[in-house]
Design an enzyme around this catalytic site. Structure first.
Site, PDB file in Angstrom:
ATOM      1  N   ASP A 191       3.458  20.603  33.684  1.00 22.52           N
ATOM      2  CA  ASP A 191       3.964  21.704  34.510  1.00 22.52           C
ATOM      3  C   ASP A 191       4.832  21.076  35.604  1.00 22.52           C
ATOM      4  O   ASP A 191       4.326  20.461  36.538  1.00 22.52           O
ATOM      5  CB  ASP A 191       2.786  22.466  35.126  1.00 22.52           C
ATOM      6  CG  ASP A 191       3.237  23.613  36.034  1.00 22.52           C
ATOM      7  OD1 ASP A 191       4.449  23.747  36.288  1.00 22.52           O
ATOM      8  OD2 ASP A 191       2.350  24.368  36.484  1.00 22.52           O
ATOM      9  N   LYS A 216      11.433  28.247  41.811  1.00 25.84           N
ATOM     10  CA  LYS A 216      11.347  27.146  42.758  1.00 25.84           C
ATOM     11  C   LYS A 216      12.696  26.422  42.814  1.00 25.84           C
ATOM     12  O   LYS A 216      13.332  26.387  43.842  1.00 25.84           O
ATOM     13  CB  LYS A 216      10.234  26.164  42.356  1.00 25.84           C
ATOM     14  CG  LYS A 216       8.917  26.822  41.931  1.00 25.84           C
ATOM     15  CD  LYS A 216       8.178  27.504  43.053  1.00 25.84           C
ATOM     16  CE  LYS A 216       7.061  28.440  42.625  1.00 25.84           C
ATOM     17  NZ  LYS A 216       5.967  27.900  41.878  1.00 25.84           N
ATOM     18  N   TRP A 244      -2.658  24.303  41.202  1.00 22.74           N
ATOM     19  CA  TRP A 244      -2.023  24.791  39.968  1.00 22.74           C
ATOM     20  C   TRP A 244      -2.598  24.138  38.727  1.00 22.74           C
ATOM     21  O   TRP A 244      -2.764  24.794  37.695  1.00 22.74           O
ATOM     22  CB  TRP A 244      -0.504  24.622  40.034  1.00 22.74           C
ATOM     23  CG  TRP A 244       0.155  25.539  41.019  1.00 22.74           C
ATOM     24  CD1 TRP A 244       0.846  25.181  42.133  1.00 22.74           C
ATOM     25  CD2 TRP A 244       0.173  26.986  41.000  1.00 22.74           C
ATOM     26  NE1 TRP A 244       1.291  26.304  42.798  1.00 22.74           N
ATOM     27  CE2 TRP A 244       0.889  27.418  42.128  1.00 22.74           C
ATOM     28  CE3 TRP A 244      -0.360  27.950  40.146  1.00 22.74           C
ATOM     29  CZ2 TRP A 244       1.112  28.769  42.421  1.00 22.74           C
ATOM     30  CZ3 TRP A 244      -0.143  29.297  40.431  1.00 22.74           C
ATOM     31  CH2 TRP A 244       0.575  29.690  41.553  1.00 22.74           C
TER      32      TRP A 244
HETATM   33  C1  PLP Z   1       4.665  28.624  41.250  1.00 23.43           C
HETATM   34  C2  PLP Z   1       3.928  27.763  40.279  1.00 23.43           C
HETATM   35  C3  PLP Z   1       3.248  28.307  39.168  1.00 23.43           C
HETATM   36  C4  PLP Z   1       3.146  29.796  38.914  1.00 23.43           C
HETATM   37  O1  PLP Z   1       4.362  30.343  38.595  1.00 23.43           O
HETATM   38  P1  PLP Z   1       4.507  31.896  38.191  1.00 23.43           P
HETATM   39  O2  PLP Z   1       5.933  31.981  37.833  1.00 23.43           O
HETATM   40  O3  PLP Z   1       4.103  32.716  39.370  1.00 23.43           O
HETATM   41  O4  PLP Z   1       3.614  32.135  37.024  1.00 23.43           O
HETATM   42  C5  PLP Z   1       2.653  27.432  38.293  1.00 23.43           C
HETATM   43  N1  PLP Z   1       2.684  26.106  38.489  1.00 23.43           N
HETATM   44  C6  PLP Z   1       3.308  25.551  39.547  1.00 23.43           C
HETATM   45  C7  PLP Z   1       3.314  24.076  39.715  1.00 23.43           C
HETATM   46  C8  PLP Z   1       3.948  26.361  40.474  1.00 23.43           C
HETATM   47  O5  PLP Z   1       4.575  25.809  41.531  1.00 23.43           O
END
Ligand code: PLP
Length: 359
Positions: free
Chosen positions: A171, A195, A101
């Site tokens: 993030d 999540k 990511w």
């Molecule tokens: C799932 C995830 C993303 C992407 O999320 P979307 O909602 O599909 O854009 C980005 N960063 C991390 C750390 C993730 O777990």
């Protein structure tokens, strides 16, 4: 038999929250209509949004000088929105590469600025967090971006980088609300909902006031943090249903005892899991012990020829969505806030039995 869902996302939600959704779906608080049918500008939904923000602020003890934005875009959209909003005329930004990511964020940022990869664990196969002493930070960078829990690689920062005057942007998608966080250490935190927050269709931004400047000219209006704050997250129709479910999750976390209590539970679940992996000669975790994620646990069977059998039997035992991400293979158990201890115990009991039969 009760099923347990180990998906990395969209992930399992607290049963109590799903029951509450079911109960209130057709008639929200006696108003005679579904929460999905409320006007987003009416007092009822405005109340839901305000309460969601208040509860989030309580949970994370968000300081006064930070704003909260409810965004319709997924976490991925912020890879563009961050440079568009935070470069503010600068040409360089620092990025830390620790896995899938964080790498995706880097690729996207390259469209807008000169990306300095200040640290990377690529040569370690993304199995350990790079030590801060080895980071080559640029004092003129507009910001430092990193991903504090790599959902696919199963790597988690158990410490917060110190970046001096350069704002730290993180993030936190896959471990948001899993433990207390000193928000004041960050310039901006963002997280996708599916999540640890609620259903897909929402992401949250927590941003320090001084970083809220008009975005780079030409930025689409929906992608401006400054604009979203001025509009109270309502530049357009927000994902009202998703925000409502997220608000129920925030209240559920509060009832569990808040983030300190979540951390205790998450530690207990992940300690149990890793201890079982480490005891076994049949399963293994590739991640350095000090950097293992409490949320996402990728693991491999010593004999990958047994993978399909493992997945099939797990499913027959109501242990769902354990297939690892295609880039790392093997298995992955995501054990977010909403995964009860009994779910982890059920999976470990199945794994021990599978090992006895095939090991
Ligand atoms: C799932 C995830 C993303 C992407 O999320 P979307 O909602 O599909 O854009 C980005 N960063 C991390 C750390 C993730 O777990």
């Amino acid at each position: 038999m009760r099923a347990f869902n180990f998906s990395a996302g969209p992930a399992t939600l607290p049963t109590e929250v799903l029951e509450q959704v079911q109960e209130e779906l057709l008639d929200w608080r006696g108003h005679g209509l579904s929460v999905m049918e409320l006007s987003h500008r009416g007092p009822e939904f405005m109340g839901i949004l305000a309460q969601a923000e208040t509860d989030l602020r309580d949970l994370l003890e968000i300081p006064e000088n930070y704003r909260v934005i409810f965004c319709q875009e997924g976490a991925s959209a912020h890879w563009d929105m961050i440079p568009l909003n935070l470069l503010q005329g600068r040409s360089r930004a620092d990025y830390i590469e620790t896995g899938y990511w964080s790498y995706r964020a880097i690729e996207e940022a390259r469209r807008y600025c000169q990306v300095n990869i200040a640290a990377s664990n690529r040569s370690d196969q993304f199995c350990a967090v790079p030590l801060l002493q080895d980071w080559r930070l640029d004092p003129n960078a507009a910001y430092v971006h990193y991903c504090s829990n790599e959902t696919i690689d199963g790597l988690e920062f158990h410490w917060i980088p110190e970046t001096g005057a350069v704002p730290l942007v993180v993030d936190m998608s896959s471990h948001f609300l899993s433990r207390p966080v000193p928000v004041g250490r960050f310039g901006m935190i963002y997280a996708g909902a599916q999540k640890n927050i609620g259903p897909a269709g929402l992401s949250l931004v927590i941003i320090r006031d001084d970083l809220l400047q008009p975005a780079t000219p030409g930025t689409p209006f929906l992608m401006s943090y400054h604009g979203q704050v001025l509009a109270n997250s309502m530049l357009n129709t927000p994902p009202t249903f998703t925000i409502w479910v997220a608000s129920l999750v925030f209240q559920w976390i509060k009832r569990q005892g808040g983030l300190a209590a979540m951390e205790v539970r998450n530690r207990e679940k992940s300690d149990l899991f890793y201890a079982a992996l480490d005891r076994s000669g049949f399963y293994r975790s590739a991640v350095k012990r000090s950097d293992r994620s409490r949320m996402n646990i990728p693991f491999h069977l010593r004999d990958p020829a047994l993978d399909e059998k493992f997945l099939k039997e797990a499913e027959a035992n109501h242990l769902l969505q354990l297939r690892g991400h295609r880039v790392v293979g093997g298995m992955r158990a995501s054990i977010y806030n909403a995964m009860p201890l009994e779910g982890v115990q059920a999976l470990l009991a199945f794994m021990a039995d599978f090992e006895r039969r095939y090991g």
